[in-house]
Design a protein around this motif. Structure first.
Motif, mmCIF file in Angstrom:
data_model
loop_
_atom_site.group_PDB
_atom_site.id
_atom_site.type_symbol
_atom_site.label_atom_id
_atom_site.label_comp_id
_atom_site.label_asym_id
_atom_site.label_seq_id
_atom_site.Cartn_x
_atom_site.Cartn_y
_atom_site.Cartn_z
ATOM 1 N N ALA A 120 0.723 -1.192 0.038
ATOM 2 C CA ALA A 120 0.092 -0.055 0.185
ATOM 3 C C ALA A 120 0.982 1.229 0.102
ATOM 4 O O ALA A 120 0.697 2.093 -0.722
ATOM 5 N N ALA B 36 0.882 3.894 -3.089
ATOM 6 C CA ALA B 36 0.711 5.216 -2.517
ATOM 7 C C ALA B 36 1.444 6.291 -3.100
ATOM 8 O O ALA B 36 1.415 7.210 -3.697
ATOM 9 N N TYR C 27 1.530 6.370 -7.077
ATOM 10 C CA TYR C 27 0.233 7.120 -7.610
ATOM 11 C C TYR C 27 0.668 8.793 -7.204
ATOM 12 O O TYR C 27 0.208 9.594 -8.104
ATOM 13 N N ALA C 28 1.189 8.970 -6.065
ATOM 14 C CA ALA C 28 1.409 10.443 -5.811
ATOM 15 C C ALA C 28 2.234 10.983 -6.711
ATOM 16 O O ALA C 28 1.880 12.285 -7.329
ATOM 17 N N ASN D 110 -8.459 2.830 -7.723
ATOM 18 C CA ASN D 110 -7.360 2.519 -6.934
ATOM 19 C C ASN D 110 -7.864 1.375 -6.044
ATOM 20 O O ASN D 110 -7.001 0.541 -5.682
#
Length: 372
Positions: free
Chosen positions: A59, A63, A66-67, A102
């Motif tokens: 995760a 994350a 994706y950021a 997501n």
């Protein structure tokens, strides 16, 4: 309109090329900077259980990725679509859709990551083979159930109100040995102005699905041409051919990924073959190796699409409807009817619209010269 489509396509093409190389580039930077080691420590601090820690680790890595990619994702999926008047989404709707996307991706992929970790522990030398086999079967399951489980998370199915059209499409499908379980429309107009259709299901039972944007802008004969193309995929067993070819590509990728993975594992000085860092390293090697396979997969897909077009032309016998459908789809979706060769090789799993129209015109000429 053509200039507008060209401008839109050039931007989309460039973004797509960037996205092909973005993941392996970012994963390599993560590995060089030692980010997986930091996230591993954080995950195991939160949970001492290896598998729970792995989920947390995955995760965190997801994350971070994706950021970093979010600005490009936002520009491509929201700003650009509004700039060219292709989107009906509000910013709120886009954010909700991204969140759903997501979450769904994480729910599907997390068990695959855990299985990869387990197989590395159980079979350090044969993990690549067992992983390829497992992922191949998962792809079959997703192909069968994703349309009825995942699609409703984003759009609503409803029976179409046009009884005459429903009867025509059901008759078309049944004429080739399939049974229509219903003719549905999908409310994608809440997000986009683009049009599409699908014939869902891997067995004889099929669900006919038409986007509401298709229903509102295309004639019955044009919609029949679109559905005949989709029918061709099923009648010619293209779905299974794509699944099997995808499985072959998966086996090839994992075979060579294992070789590179072992060399890089030593390069980074990782101690355990099944460490969390190894998961990131494997994803890096597979994404790198998948790049040269993209043109091969696209060539194969374009051939299948061409044969589906030929099937549609024979099934309906309405060449004019096929040509007008292609032109209308190109206009409505702002497609580049004649893209550059490089972009076609790297990005196009369908023949460009100009070639699809040329195919239909050739079919029309040959039909005139060879009347039954």
């Amino acid at each position: 309109m053509r200039d507008k489509a060209k401008q839109y396509s050039i931007i989309k093409h460039r973004i797509a090329i960037i996205n092909i190389f973005l993941m392996p580039l970012l994963l390599w930077l993560f590995l060089i900077l030692g980010i997986p080691a930091y996230f591993k420590d954080a995950a195991l601090f939160v949970s001492g259980n290896n598998y729970a820690g792995l989920v947390i680790f995955y995760a965190l890595m997801g994350a971070l990725y994706y950021a970093i990619s979010l600005p490009l994702e936002f520009y491509s999926g929201f700003v650009l679509e509004h700039r060219f008047s292709l989107s009906n989404q509000s910013l709120k709707d886009w954010i909700i859709r991204e969140a759903k996307k997501n979450i769904a991706a994480f729910i599907i992929s997390a068990p695959l990551v855990m299985s990869l970790y387990s197989l590395l522990k159980i079979s350090p030398l044969g993990w690549w083979l067992w992983t390829a086999i497992l992922w191949f079967f998962v792809s079959i399951i997703l192909a069968k159930f994703a349309p009825v489980i995942i699609v409703p998370l984003f759009y609503k199915y409803s029976l179409i109100k046009d009884a005459d059209l429903a009867q025509k499409l059901s008759r078309l499908v049944s004429g080739f040995g399939f049974k229509a379980s219903g003719v549905y429309e999908l409310n994608i107009s809440k997000d986009t102005k683009k049009a599409n259709a699908a014939l869902l299901g891997l067995g004889k039972q099929k669900r006919i699905v038409l986007c509401d944007t298709l229903l509102s802008n295309f004639s019955h004969s044009e919609i029949e041409a679109v559905m005949a193309h989709e029918l061709g995929h099923h009648k010619l067993n293209h779905m299974w051919k794509l699944i099997i070819s995808g499985g072959i590509f998966t086996f090839i990728t994992f075979f060579f990924a294992n070789i590179i993975f072992l060399k890089l594992h030593n390069f980074f000085g990782y101690k355990m073959i099944w460490g969390y860092e190894s998961i990131v390293l494997i994803y890096f090697t597979t994404t790198i190796l998948s790049i040269p396979l993209i043109p091969l997969a696209n060539v194969f897909s374009r051939r299948l699409e061409k044969s589906a077009d030929e099937f549609a032309l024979r099934a309906t016998g309405d060449v004019n409807a096929f040509i007008s459908t292609m032109k209308r789809l190109g206009e409505q979706n702002l497609a580049d009817v004649n893209p550059g060769r490089f972009y076609e090789i790297m990005l196009y799993d369908h023949p460009p619209i100009s070639r699809r129209i040329a195919l239909a015109e050739t079919f029309k000429t040959s039909s005139k010269n060879n009347p039954e």
